[in-house]
Design a protein around this motif. Structure first.
Motif, short mmCIF file in Angstrom:
data_model
loop_
_atom_site.label_atom_id
_atom_site.label_comp_id
_atom_site.label_asym_id
_atom_site.label_seq_id
_atom_site.Cartn_x
_atom_site.Cartn_y
_atom_site.Cartn_z
N ALA A 80 0.82 -1.22 0.00
CA ALA A 80 0.00 0.00 0.00
C ALA A 80 0.85 1.27 0.00
N TYR A 81 2.01 1.19 -0.67
CA TYR A 81 2.87 2.37 -0.79
C TYR A 81 2.93 2.79 -2.25
N PHE A 82 4.04 3.34 -2.74
CA PHE A 82 4.08 3.98 -4.05
C PHE A 82 4.35 3.05 -5.23
N HIS A 83 4.99 1.90 -5.00
CA HIS A 83 5.38 1.05 -6.13
C HIS A 83 4.13 0.44 -6.77
N ALA A 84 3.85 0.83 -8.00
CA ALA A 84 2.57 0.54 -8.64
C ALA A 84 2.37 -0.94 -8.94
N GLY A 85 1.11 -1.36 -8.94
CA GLY A 85 0.73 -2.69 -9.38
C GLY A 85 0.37 -2.67 -10.85
N LYS A 86 -0.40 -3.66 -11.27
CA LYS A 86 -0.69 -3.85 -12.69
C LYS A 86 -1.89 -3.05 -13.19
N THR A 87 -2.67 -2.47 -12.30
CA THR A 87 -3.95 -1.85 -12.69
C THR A 87 -3.76 -0.61 -13.56
N ARG A 88 -4.68 -0.45 -14.51
CA ARG A 88 -4.69 0.70 -15.41
C ARG A 88 -5.95 1.54 -15.16
N ASN A 89 -5.87 2.82 -15.55
CA ASN A 89 -7.02 3.72 -15.40
C ASN A 89 -8.09 3.35 -16.42
N PRO A 90 -9.33 3.10 -16.00
CA PRO A 90 -10.38 2.73 -16.96
C PRO A 90 -10.66 3.79 -18.02
N HIS A 91 -10.32 5.05 -17.74
CA HIS A 91 -10.56 6.12 -18.71
C HIS A 91 -9.46 6.21 -19.76
N ASP A 92 -8.28 5.71 -19.44
CA ASP A 92 -7.14 5.75 -20.35
C ASP A 92 -6.10 4.78 -19.82
N PRO A 93 -5.89 3.63 -20.47
CA PRO A 93 -4.97 2.62 -19.94
C PRO A 93 -3.52 3.07 -19.88
N GLN A 94 -3.20 4.20 -20.49
CA GLN A 94 -1.84 4.72 -20.41
C GLN A 94 -1.64 5.63 -19.20
N ARG A 95 -2.68 5.76 -18.39
CA ARG A 95 -2.61 6.62 -17.20
C ARG A 95 -2.83 5.79 -15.94
N THR A 96 -2.33 6.32 -14.83
CA THR A 96 -2.44 5.61 -13.56
C THR A 96 -3.87 5.70 -13.01
N PRO A 97 -4.31 4.65 -12.30
CA PRO A 97 -5.55 4.75 -11.54
C PRO A 97 -5.34 5.39 -10.18
N GLY A 98 -4.07 5.73 -9.88
CA GLY A 98 -3.74 6.22 -8.55
C GLY A 98 -3.35 5.06 -7.65
N GLY A 99 -2.99 5.37 -6.46
CA GLY A 99 -2.61 4.35 -5.51
C GLY A 99 -2.82 4.86 -4.09
N SER A 100 -2.81 3.96 -3.13
CA SER A 100 -2.48 2.56 -3.32
C SER A 100 -3.70 1.68 -3.58
N SER A 101 -4.89 2.22 -3.39
CA SER A 101 -6.12 1.43 -3.58
C SER A 101 -6.52 1.42 -5.05
N SER A 102 -5.57 1.09 -5.90
CA SER A 102 -5.75 1.22 -7.35
C SER A 102 -6.84 0.30 -7.87
N GLY A 103 -6.80 -0.98 -7.50
CA GLY A 103 -7.77 -1.92 -8.02
C GLY A 103 -9.18 -1.63 -7.57
#
Length: 458
Positions: free
Chosen positions: A128-151
């Motif tokens: 639950a820190y900064f190192h991102a997981g595999k999830t992508r932003n549903p609005h644009d897969p080239q952008r982050t969904p944010g973190g840490s509760s990305s999924g």
């Protein structure tokens, strides 16, 4: 409307009234996951058969006329830092791959008591820190969904589940909610037990929720609130009626304090322009308020306390498996181990001081109005900047992100409301009023938009 698009409250009511079954709703959500999650990748664990078995058991429960909980039959996503006795909990780290706990975290247990189907585990960043997981932003897969509760945020935004839970130690509920365009609600620190969840920082860890409306977020949070002897920050108080109060009309139109905060220089032009329009639309309902200069210290105080407490809580994994931790996390732990005890105690003491300093705002205004994040979701390489969340996490105040605006690129921009500690229900009511007022196209007169008040200096 497709069943997977139902909101949480609507789905619960439809199941209660027999218009749909839990198995039908869960099946539709699972089909939605199969359709879209290859691109979004919001789930760390999902077992179709197990989810449907829970739903069928709850349908049988209803068919026999037994009492129904407020979330009966509704599927909920669980961030993969909360223990689940029937599913793996891996904390976003290879160190914990394959771990299946013996029992549920307190928040998960209360969801089950309310009748929820535990749909599966959503992706979290590493510990639950900064190192991102595999999830992508549903609005644009080239952008982050944010973190840490990305999924959790992405699953709700992509209509894979009507609600999900997450956690926030800095900006991990409010920021992904803003980037994914959903409602994210972080209750007052200590209202929801964190027992059975990954402990990073006792001082700052909060359980939060994601939903597609304020009313849905209120119900989801309400069922988890309560005293837990295993979480020393919870208290034996009556459960607040979040859902009832959130659905009510304020006795008077709310007043908002627009707070740029000491991190306003980190706001991107798109967010500055959007807030100028928002403040203009709200007119005399909002007044700009400046916090004291001392609030500029809060970011550093939060960082110090968080680093010390994370270094303590993750010491075993650092000492025995440090090579499997990301460089960002190792560096944080090393900084935390180097801080002095005197500085740490000063960081803890500041929480009371700065909360007291906010009394002048909350004595006059219903909520602080401020950005949820500096701008739209950045590129996938980062989880985004939590600066606009840090002060309110440090203070333990309730906050909510509302998907009220969009950039010219069509990406969500989050509006954050903050209230006094313990005023969660009123904050939810104020948030619902704001959503309905702006959706109804009822801008206020423009008087007062340029006025300012200065906070007490400390």
């Amino acid at each position: 409307m497709s069943l997977y698009a139902l909101g949480l409250c609507e789905a619960a009511d439809d199941i209660r009234q027999g218009r749909i079954s839990s198995a039908e709703l869960v099946g539709a959500c699972i089909d939605r996951v199969a359709e879209i999650d290859t691109e979004v990748q919001a789930w760390a664990f999902l077992d179709r058969d197990h989810a449907l078995a829970q739903a069928r058991a709850l349908d049988d429960h209803r068919a026999h006329g037994r009492p129904l909980g407020p979330l009966h039959g509704v599927p909920i996503g669980i961030k993969d830092i909360f223990d689940t006795g029937d599913m793996p909990t891996e904390l976003g780290s290879p160190i914990w791959a394959g771990r299946t706990p013996r029992r549920d975290a307190a928040a998960v247990a209360r969801l089950r008591e309310a009748g929820a189907v535990i749909m599966g585990k959503t992706v979290t960043t590493e510990y639950a820190y900064f190192h991102a997981g595999k999830t992508r932003n549903p609005h644009d897969p080239q952008r982050t969904p944010g973190g840490s509760s990305s999924g959790s945020a992405a699953a709700v935004a992509a209509l894979m589940v009507p609600g999900a839970i997450g956690s926030q130690t800095n900006g991990s509920v409010i920021r992904p909610a803003a980037f994914c365009g959903v409602v994210g609600f972080k209750p007052t620190h200590g209202l929801v037990s964190r027992s059975g969840a990954l402990e990073l920082s006792r001082s700052f860890d909060h359980v939060g929720v994601f939903a597609r409306s304020v009313e849905d977020a209120a119900l989801l949070a309400e069922v988890m609130v309560g005293f837990d002897i295993e979480d020393p920050d919870t208290r034996p108080v009556a459960r607040p009626p979040f859902a009832t109060v959130a659905a009510s009309e304020p006795p008077l139109p709310p007043r908002f304090a627009f707070v740029r905060s000491p991190v306003w220089d980190q706001a991107e032009p798109v967010m500055r322009d959007a807030f100028a329009e928002l403040v203009d639309a709200l007119g005399e309902s909002v007044v700009e308020v400046e916090l004291g200069e001392s609030f500029g210290k809060v970011i550093d105080l939060h960082r110090l306390v968080m680093e010390v407490e994370m270094a303590h809580n993750l010491r075993r994994d650092y000492e025995s498996g440090g090579e499997q931790l990301s460089p960002q996390l190792r560096q944080l732990i090393e900084r935390g181990r180097a801080h002095s005890g005197v500085d740490y105690c000063a960081g803890l003491a500041g929480m009371r001081t700065f909360n007291d300093a906010l009394d002048f705002v909350f004595d006059e205004y219903d909520a602080i109005l401020t950005p949820s994040a500096p701008g739209e979701a950045p590129a996938i390489a980062t989880t985004g900047n939590p600066a606009f969340c840090t002060t309110w996490t440090y203070l333990g105040t309730p906050s909510i992100s509302l998907p009220l605006m969009r950039s010219e690129a069509g990406l969500p921009l989050g509006v954050q409301l903050v209230a006094r500690r313990g005023n969660d229900a009123r904050l939810l009511r104020t948030a619902r009023w704001l959503v309905r007022t702006l959706a109804g196209g009822k801008p206020r007169a423009k008087a007062g938009t340029s006025s300012k008040r200065k906070g007490r200096q400390r």
